[in-house]
Design an enzyme around this catalytic site. Structure first.
Site, short mmCIF file in Angstrom:
data_model
loop_
_atom_site.label_atom_id
_atom_site.label_comp_id
_atom_site.label_asym_id
_atom_site.label_seq_id
_atom_site.Cartn_x
_atom_site.Cartn_y
_atom_site.Cartn_z
N SER A 1 -44.65 120.43 17.45
CA SER A 1 -43.86 120.15 18.66
C SER A 1 -43.67 118.65 18.86
O SER A 1 -44.56 117.85 18.53
CB SER A 1 -44.58 120.74 19.87
OG SER A 1 -44.08 120.19 21.07
N TYR B 1 -37.34 117.90 21.06
CA TYR B 1 -36.75 117.78 22.40
C TYR B 1 -35.89 116.52 22.35
O TYR B 1 -36.37 115.46 21.92
CB TYR B 1 -37.84 117.59 23.46
CG TYR B 1 -38.57 118.86 23.85
CD1 TYR B 1 -37.88 119.96 24.35
CD2 TYR B 1 -39.96 118.94 23.75
CE1 TYR B 1 -38.56 121.11 24.74
CE2 TYR B 1 -40.65 120.09 24.14
CZ TYR B 1 -39.94 121.17 24.63
OH TYR B 1 -40.61 122.31 25.01
N THR C 1 -35.02 122.68 20.72
CA THR C 1 -35.28 123.57 21.87
C THR C 1 -34.28 123.28 22.98
O THR C 1 -34.13 122.13 23.40
CB THR C 1 -36.73 123.37 22.37
OG1 THR C 1 -37.61 123.72 21.30
CG2 THR C 1 -37.03 124.24 23.58
N LYS D 1 -33.50 126.82 19.25
CA LYS D 1 -34.56 127.64 19.85
C LYS D 1 -34.32 127.81 21.35
O LYS D 1 -34.13 126.82 22.07
CB LYS D 1 -35.91 126.93 19.64
CG LYS D 1 -37.10 127.60 20.31
CD LYS D 1 -38.38 126.84 19.95
CE LYS D 1 -39.63 127.59 20.37
NZ LYS D 1 -39.93 127.52 21.79
N HIS E 1 -39.10 131.23 25.57
CA HIS E 1 -40.13 130.20 25.62
C HIS E 1 -41.48 130.80 26.02
O HIS E 1 -42.23 130.22 26.79
CB HIS E 1 -39.71 129.11 26.62
CG HIS E 1 -40.20 127.73 26.27
ND1 HIS E 1 -39.37 126.75 25.78
CD2 HIS E 1 -41.43 127.16 26.37
CE1 HIS E 1 -40.07 125.64 25.60
NE2 HIS E 1 -41.32 125.86 25.95
C1 LIG Z 1 -49.18 126.56 25.39
C2 LIG Z 1 -47.78 126.61 24.92
C3 LIG Z 1 -47.09 125.42 24.68
C4 LIG Z 1 -45.77 125.46 24.22
N1 LIG Z 1 -45.12 124.28 23.93
C5 LIG Z 1 -43.88 124.32 23.40
C6 LIG Z 1 -43.22 123.12 23.00
O1 LIG Z 1 -43.77 122.03 23.08
N2 LIG Z 1 -41.97 123.22 22.51
C7 LIG Z 1 -41.32 124.43 22.37
O2 LIG Z 1 -40.17 124.47 21.93
N3 LIG Z 1 -41.93 125.58 22.73
C8 LIG Z 1 -43.18 125.56 23.22
N4 LIG Z 1 -43.81 126.74 23.56
C9 LIG Z 1 -43.12 128.03 23.32
C10 LIG Z 1 -43.45 128.55 21.93
O3 LIG Z 1 -42.85 127.78 20.93
C11 LIG Z 1 -42.95 130.01 21.76
O4 LIG Z 1 -41.58 130.08 22.07
C12 LIG Z 1 -43.73 130.99 22.63
O5 LIG Z 1 -45.10 130.67 22.67
C13 LIG Z 1 -43.55 132.42 22.10
O6 LIG Z 1 -44.15 133.36 22.93
P1 LIG Z 1 -45.64 133.94 22.70
O7 LIG Z 1 -46.59 132.87 23.12
O8 LIG Z 1 -45.68 135.11 23.62
O9 LIG Z 1 -45.76 134.30 21.25
C14 LIG Z 1 -45.12 126.71 24.04
C15 LIG Z 1 -45.82 127.90 24.28
C16 LIG Z 1 -47.14 127.86 24.72
C17 LIG Z 1 -47.86 129.16 24.95
#
Ligand SMILES: Cc1cc2nc3c(=O)[nH]c(=O)nc-3n(C[C@H](O)[C@H](O)[C@H](O)COP(=O)(O)O)c2cc1C
Length: 408
Positions: free
Chosen positions: A137, A161, A187, A277, A301
């Site tokens: 990320s 981002y 994203t 995304k 997300h």
């Molecule tokens: C703790 C956490 C931090 C996340 N940080 C980002 C991020 O920095 N950038 C991003 O595009 N998605 C982020 N996401 C979303 C994840 O990339 C992903 O879309 C999501 O976790 C999928 O759902 P799931 O946790 O139910 O598998 C984050 C998700 C979580 C749980």
């Protein structure tokens, strides 16, 4: 009537043979974790409440987007076909033009070293070992270069981002190209931050602030605090040159002025695969593919942004018919089981991303926990395919699943 007899000593000896004791407590707990939900429970015990809630939580009262996404997987019915030789199952597939040993990748997550000090290095090491992609990320806590060093043979993706000043994004892209990342993931579902109510209520701050509450928590989760205080400081490793406080930085990263022009710009500067995304409709999927994207990631997300968002799994068929053949269709949000992954593929997705599922493992036990999470998901994928009668990913078809709104 049952005739009874005295058991023979040889039979008793056989039954009483104790399993060898596993002295390593962490390994013992991991081995007895049979599901991702079990790993979640281990994570909940190891990490401070605010850290666990930051990871586990989603947006809004009732966290409806996440809850509905998970429920959709539960409401799904598998339709097996029997009498196929399923003694060997091949889970390899092609994701964005390159091979992956399993049909899923590890999603990008910010602040990953908050869950466990080993952070992204642990995740990329497992991704390399297993042969699946992992996305770093922009808000990661390990640099682009450090991650390349920790997983030189891994398929590394970079999640971007873009904010108003385009220069930092340009710099990150250049570093990702130089460090051999094969896919850029933009994203687009974060024009503003989602309402993460658990974080507000917990007074969550990054890095964690020392207060009476955190002090008490330190006594309850000594290992986590020891790790935090005795290893390299937790920072947004890729944004070290940026001025301002953490809060200012996050507000800048969530950019309301992003448009399709940014997708076209990225297409012109990024030489590898480009994935958008956070797509949540077939119409948007078509627009970004027209602008040059190689793939779309249907995602809410992890339910952390818009409340009452569409369920990504349910979007798969319409998006596949809109852009299938021209671009790959990836999906995430709510995956807690290898069966969920198989279901999404049967509906037409090319691959699935998992976020929390591996983060629970990371939080529970660092690298070994991530490895256990991937092992659990992989075994579930294989078993589900065998029970469905599918020998390869290509054999999974929409006829294998029925979405049943009538199921609880
Ligand atoms: C703790 C956490 C931090 C996340 N940080 C980002 C991020 O920095 N950038 C991003 O595009 N998605 C982020 N996401 C979303 C994840 O990339 C992903 O879309 C999501 O976790 C999928 O759902 P799931 O946790 O139910 O598998 C984050 C998700 C979580 C749980």
């Amino acid at each position: 009537m049952v005739d009874r007899r005295l058991p023979r000593p040889s039979e008793l000896r056989e039954l009483l043979r104790p399993a060898p004791f596993q002295w390593d407590g962490v390994q013992r707990r991991l081995t007895s974790a049979a599901t991702i939900a079990d790993l979640r429970e281990l994570a909940r015990r190891r990490a401070p409440r605010a850290v666990f809630d930051y990871t586990d939580g989603a947006a809004g009262e009732g966290e409806l987007s996440l809850e509905r996404a998970r429920r959709a997987f539960h409401r799904l019915q598998f339709n097996p076909s029997v009498l196929h030789d399923v003694s060997a199952v091949d889970t390899t597939t092609t994701i964005l033009g390159r091979p992956s040993t399993l049909p899923f990748a590890l999603a990008p997550t910010g602040f990953t070293r908050l869950m466990h000090t080993e952070g992204e290095r642990a995740v990329v090491a497992v991704a390399e070992e297993v042969g699946i992609p992992y996305a770093l990320s922009t808000l990661g806590t390990t640099t682009i270069e450090q991650m390349a060093e920790a997983g030189p043979g891994a398929r590394r993706w970079f999640q971007l981002y873009v904010w108003r000043d385009r220069a930092p994004a340009g710099e990150l892209i250049k570093r990702a190209v130089d460090a051999g990342y094969d896919t850029l993931m933009l994203t687009v579902d974060t024009p503003v931050a989602g309402a993460r109510l658990r974080d507000v209520r917990n007074g969550m701050s990054i890095p964690p602030r020392l207060s009476l509450r955190t002090f008490v928590d330190g006594a309850l989760h000594p290992r986590w605090w020891f790790d935090l205080l005795t290893t390299e400081p937790l920072t947004f490793a890729n944004l070290a040159s940026t001025d301002g406080t953490v809060a200012e930085l996050i507000n800048r990263v969530f950019e309301p002025a992003l448009t399709m022009d940014d997708v076209r710009w990225l297409r012109s500067v990024w030489p590898g695969s480009l994935v958008i995304k956070g797509i949540q409709s077939a119409a948007d999927a078509e627009r970004v593919v027209d602008a040059g994207a190689d793939g779309v990631l249907l995602s809410s997300h992890g339910g952390r942004q818009l409340e009452r968002a569409p369920v990504p799994l349910e979007l798969v068929p319409s998006v596949v018919s809109a852009v299938g053949g021209r671009a790959q269709v990836l999906v995430d949000t709510g995956v807690m089981n290898g069966g969920d992954i198989v279901a999404a593929l049967a509906l037409g997705a090319d691959a699935v991303l998992v976020g929390r599922a591996y983060l629970y493992g990371l939080m529970a036990a660092g690298r070994r926990g991530v490895a256990r999470a991937v092992e659990i998901l992989a075994a579930e994928v294989v078993r589900t395919m065998q029970l469905l009668g599918a020998r390869s990913i290509d054999e999974l078809a929409p006829s294998h699943v029925t979405l049943r709104p009538d199921l609880p």
